[in-house]
Design a protein around this motif. Structure first.
Motif, PDB file in Angstrom:
ATOM      1  N   LEU A   1      94.458  35.092  51.923  1.00  0.00           N
ATOM      2  CA  LEU A   1      94.930  34.050  51.022  1.00  0.00           C
ATOM      3  C   LEU A   1      95.056  32.758  51.812  1.00  0.00           C
ATOM      4  N   SER A   2      94.738  31.642  51.167  1.00  0.00           N
ATOM      5  CA  SER A   2      94.865  30.353  51.848  1.00  0.00           C
ATOM      6  C   SER A   2      95.370  29.320  50.846  1.00  0.00           C
ATOM      7  N   GLY A   3      96.307  28.492  51.295  1.00  0.00           N
ATOM      8  CA  GLY A   3      96.903  27.487  50.417  1.00  0.00           C
ATOM      9  C   GLY A   3      96.184  26.154  50.529  1.00  0.00           C
ATOM     10  N   GLU A   4      95.772  25.599  49.384  1.00  0.00           N
ATOM     11  CA  GLU A   4      95.224  24.235  49.360  1.00  0.00           C
ATOM     12  C   GLU A   4      96.423  23.291  49.294  1.00  0.00           C
ATOM     13  N   GLU A   5      96.660  22.559  50.382  1.00  0.00           N
ATOM     14  CA  GLU A   5      97.911  21.806  50.469  1.00  0.00           C
ATOM     15  C   GLU A   5      97.722  20.333  50.061  1.00  0.00           C
ATOM     16  N   ASN A   6      97.551  19.434  51.013  1.00  0.00           N
ATOM     17  CA  ASN A   6      97.519  17.996  50.670  1.00  0.00           C
ATOM     18  C   ASN A   6      96.133  17.570  50.183  1.00  0.00           C
ATOM     19  N   PHE A   7      95.718  18.160  49.053  1.00  0.00           N
ATOM     20  CA  PHE A   7      94.381  17.900  48.508  1.00  0.00           C
ATOM     21  C   PHE A   7      94.287  16.525  47.857  1.00  0.00           C
ATOM     22  N   ASP A   8      95.416  15.918  47.587  1.00  0.00           N
ATOM     23  CA  ASP A   8      95.450  14.636  46.882  1.00  0.00           C
ATOM     24  C   ASP A   8      94.674  13.545  47.608  1.00  0.00           C
ATOM     25  N   GLN A   9      94.779  13.547  48.952  1.00  0.00           N
ATOM     26  CA  GLN A   9      94.283  12.426  49.749  1.00  0.00           C
ATOM     27  C   GLN A   9      92.773  12.261  49.709  1.00  0.00           C
ATOM     28  N   TYR A  10      92.042  13.304  49.231  1.00  0.00           N
ATOM     29  CA  TYR A  10      90.579  13.245  49.245  1.00  0.00           C
ATOM     30  C   TYR A  10      90.019  12.570  47.990  1.00  0.00           C
TER      31      TYR A  10
ATOM     32  N   ARG B   1      90.801  20.889  40.038  1.00  0.00           N
ATOM     33  CA  ARG B   1      90.167  22.112  40.534  1.00  0.00           C
ATOM     34  C   ARG B   1      90.586  22.410  41.971  1.00  0.00           C
ATOM     35  N   PHE B   2      91.570  21.661  42.461  1.00  0.00           N
ATOM     36  CA  PHE B   2      92.119  21.864  43.806  1.00  0.00           C
ATOM     37  C   PHE B   2      93.638  21.948  43.704  1.00  0.00           C
ATOM     38  N   GLY B   3      94.248  22.615  44.685  1.00  0.00           N
ATOM     39  CA  GLY B   3      95.701  22.789  44.681  1.00  0.00           C
ATOM     40  C   GLY B   3      96.096  24.216  44.346  1.00  0.00           C
ATOM     41  N   TYR B   4      95.225  25.155  44.716  1.00  0.00           N
ATOM     42  CA  TYR B   4      95.451  26.562  44.361  1.00  0.00           C
ATOM     43  C   TYR B   4      95.577  27.442  45.606  1.00  0.00           C
ATOM     44  N   ILE B   5      95.984  28.677  45.355  1.00  0.00           N
ATOM     45  CA  ILE B   5      95.835  29.729  46.355  1.00  0.00           C
ATOM     46  C   ILE B   5      94.440  30.311  46.179  1.00  0.00           C
ATOM     47  N   ILE B   6      93.686  30.310  47.257  1.00  0.00           N
ATOM     48  CA  ILE B   6      92.360  30.921  47.182  1.00  0.00           C
ATOM     49  C   ILE B   6      92.409  32.285  47.862  1.00  0.00           C
TER      50      ILE B   6
END
Ligand code: FEO
Ligand code: CA
Ligand code: CA
Length: 679
Positions: free
Chosen positions: A283-292, A340-345
């Protein structure tokens, strides 16, 4: 070279990170305004809500910009490398005091050395660094002539999470998995122009994000690991196709011009910490995806605009300018891509051709990580913190049970069940919480809490919202706002959450929150669960959770900082015998049940490190420093086992005055070397 960054050093709310790290790691979240403008209840409101709580249910109950540092084994005795009684300096920090198993090593003192410092009797080695080939046939790293095509086959930048899995066929090998959280272009490219990045530099950035899966071999007689080529080796990047699963799959909120069905996303971003599931996936957390993403100022829909602002999506251009080369990063042109970002993958590391999935039933926010506990009946409970000031702690409880050996079934467990957010309160009078850190008269920062349901997905995939005014899809995509609506408890940056394998107690790192109770910035005053005004050094919370149920009790086992300062608290242990610690971040357990804590952004003026805290024996609260990382680096990972400690040494030398030509860290080669990689 142009380096974009804010001058943080004249500001009392300045981060202990460099402004370069703030800019590239979290899009200046550590400096900017807090995004949570909700008016969730303060303590007084909470008390009046008590009667609304369910009656009787309150049971009070590793590096380079990245190289994996392996082989922290005693030089002479690989078989007992977990700190044990046979080692020199094993009597603990104080006279006549014996530390429990796992803490029997000589404390590493605070320092600012440009190296990894470990206790006497331990050795160290570097497993892999930025640019090293991962895929067989990949070119050797050539920092002067980087290409995206090469980077897609090489080790990515700034690794954070570390996991070590069994190898499916070779007892002499393991499978190492790590995330590559972010890129720091000014330290990757000579003469980088932040205002005018080239398309190739942008594509190199995409290739350096994501994750690496790597076969490694063990080395007889030591704890070292060696990188190997093998069929499982894989790079996942910001362009790898992923499947959206759960309540948002096919939703209007996630359809784009490139993906009109709303089911396939390209890539994963800002993967911070993570977890290994009992069924062998990652499992991996998408964290500070906002900045992109860029140009949120184009949005007019008030709900969408509020959500974008809450996440901190840039109103103008993004820092890395990716939107110039791929329209999906421009919110004005492709408004749903950001949803589509900010999820647990979840990734199956044993099938290099498998498609990673994004579990939308776990909600969309700045997931630090996802960590799993399995109850006696096979129910899966996944804990996840939202790492921003005044944000929340969540958990997901599956409706289906884990089936040993059925991977296809187990990879759907987090698509059916209920997502909850934590609501908690203290048990001491508010006037006893004065912001100084002074313990209240009952001798503990402690209390109880409940899990407030947000969203349930049944076994047929039908999703139901528990939040008035929100559809199920809206809860999944605007999760922070849904959590606001049920009165979630504002925390001091919830980071990693781990469940003790020996006691099943849950531990949460709360890394810091300088805005807590600060007149100019605060969204909430000091509270028993966040009792330090302008909290610079962080907390660790211990939770006794009714895992699949809806109640818990909690206490602060660590109020971090300099033990000589009155407000700090180390589980009641003698503070003259503990290490200073600041900004707890990633957590892990050893086989004895000790809690290992890595730090991010030491605000006490020394390097970050890896610490171990006794949480269960008569020495509860004893805390020792096992290692420190090089100058300006952050300690990530970690993996703790009998053979070795594995940590990620993230962003060494990432200071504002550094450049590719003039690095401020020379680790790992030392001297005046210019690191071939910013490791
Ligand atoms: Fe990427 Fe919350 O640290
Ligand atoms: Ca109390
Ligand atoms: Ca982290």
């Amino acid at each position: 070279m142009t380096i974009k960054g804010l001058n943080l050093f004249s500001n009392k709310f300045a981060s202990s990170r460099s402004s370069l790290t703030c800019t590239y790691k979290c899009g200046n979240a550590c400096f900017g305004e807090c995004d949570n403008n909700s008016d969730n209840p303060y303590f007084g409101d909470m008390m009046s809500r008590r009667s609304a709580l369910k009656a009787g249910s309150l049971t009070v109950l590793t590096v380079g910009g990245s190289a994996a540092l392996a082989g922290l084994a005693p030089a002479a005795a690989a078989q007992s490398s977990l700190p044990g009684s046979s080692l020199p300096g094993s009597s603990g920090a104080g006279q006549g005091h014996t530390s429990a198993k796992g803490l029997q090593f000589g404390n590493v003192a605070p320092n600012k050395r440009d190296e990894v410092v470990v206790p006497a009797g331990y050795s160290q080695s570097v497993l892999i660094a930025w640019g090293d080939p991962v895929i067989e046939g990949a070119p050797e790293f050539d920092p002067e002539n980087q290409t995206a095509a090469a980077a897609e086959q090489q080790f990515g930048y700034n690794n954070d999470f570390a996991g070590l899995l069994p190898h499916p066929t070779d007892a002499g090998r393991r499978v190492y998995v790590c995330s590559h959280e972010y890129t720091t272009e000014p330290h990757m490219h000579p003469d980088y122009d932040a205002d005018n990045p080239t398309e190739e530099q942008v594509r190199i950035g995409w290739a350096n994000h994501g994750l690496t899966i790597l076969e490694v071999s063990t080395v007889a007689g030591s704890g070292d690991l060696k990188r190997e080529f093998g069929p499982l080796n894989r790079r996942i990047t910001a362009t790898t196709p992923m499947k959206l699963v759960g309540p948002l799959a096919g939703s209007e909120y996630v359809k784009t011009s490139a993906d009109p069905t709303g089911t396939t996303v390209l890539g994963t971003l800002n993967n911070c910490a993570g977890g290994i599931t009992p069924w062998g996936t990652v499992l991996s957390g998408e964290e500070n995806f906002d900045q992109y993403f860029a140009h949120s100022d184009s949005v007019t829909d008030p709900q969408v605009k509020a959500s974008l602002d809450r996440l901190g999506i840039p109103r103008g251009e993004s820092g890395r300018k990716w939107e110039r080369f791929d329209r999906r990063f421009d919110v004005s042109r492709e408004p749903n891509e950001v949803n589509r970002f900010g999820y647990i993958i979840e990734i199956d590391p044993y099938d290099p051709h498998s498609t990673p999935v994004k579990h939308t039933a776990l909600g969309r926010f700045k997931h630090e990580a996802g960590n799993i506990h399995i109850t006696k009946d096979g129910t899966v409970v996944c804990y996840s913190g939202d790492d921003a000031r005044f944000e929340y702690l969540y958990k997901f409880v599956s409706s289906r049970k884990m089936v040993e050996g059925d991977l296809a079934h187990n990879m759907t467990l987090m698509d059916h069940g209920t997502l909850y957010v934590a609501v908690m309160e203290g048990n001491s009078p508010q006037h006893e919480i004065d912001g100084s850190g002074q313990l209240p008269s009952d001798g503990a920062f402690d209390g109880a809490g409940r899990w407030e349901p947000l969203l349930t997905v049944d076994n047929e995939g039908n999703a139901t919202s528990h939040v008035a005014g929100f559809t199920a899809e809206q809860v999944a995509v605007f999760t922070r706002e849904a959590a606001d609506a049920v009165g979630a408890t504002k925390m001091d940056r919830p980071e990693d959450v781990e469940v003790s394998p020996t006691t099943s107690k849950v531990y949460m790192a709360l890394t810091n929150n300088k805005y807590r109770g600060a007149a100019e910035k605060s969204k909430e005053g000091v509270m028993e669960y966040a009792p330090v005004k302008e909290n610079k050094n962080g907390l660790v919370m211990e939770i006794e959770d009714d895992h699949a149920g809806e109640t818990f009790t909690w206490n602060l086992i660590l109020v971090a900082g300099d033990p000589d300062v009155a407000y700090t608290y180390f589980g009641g242990f003698d503070k003259s015998l503990v290490s200073p610690i600041s900004c707890p971040d990633n957590l892990a357990f050893d086989e004895f049940g000790n809690l290992w804590i890595s730090t991010d952004g030491n605000a006490l003026g020394s390097n970050d490190g890896l610490y171990v805290m006794d949480v269960e024996t008569a020495n509860r609260g004893e805390l020792k420093c096992f290692l420190t990382v090089p100058y300006a680096a952050e300690t990530c990972g970690p993996v703790i086992n009998r053979e070795r400690v594995l940590v990620a040494v993230q962003h060494p030398g990432e200071t504002d005055d550094a450049s590719v030509e003039n690095p401020t860290s020379h680790w790992p080669d030392g001297g005046t070397s210019v690191p071939r990689r910013p490791s």
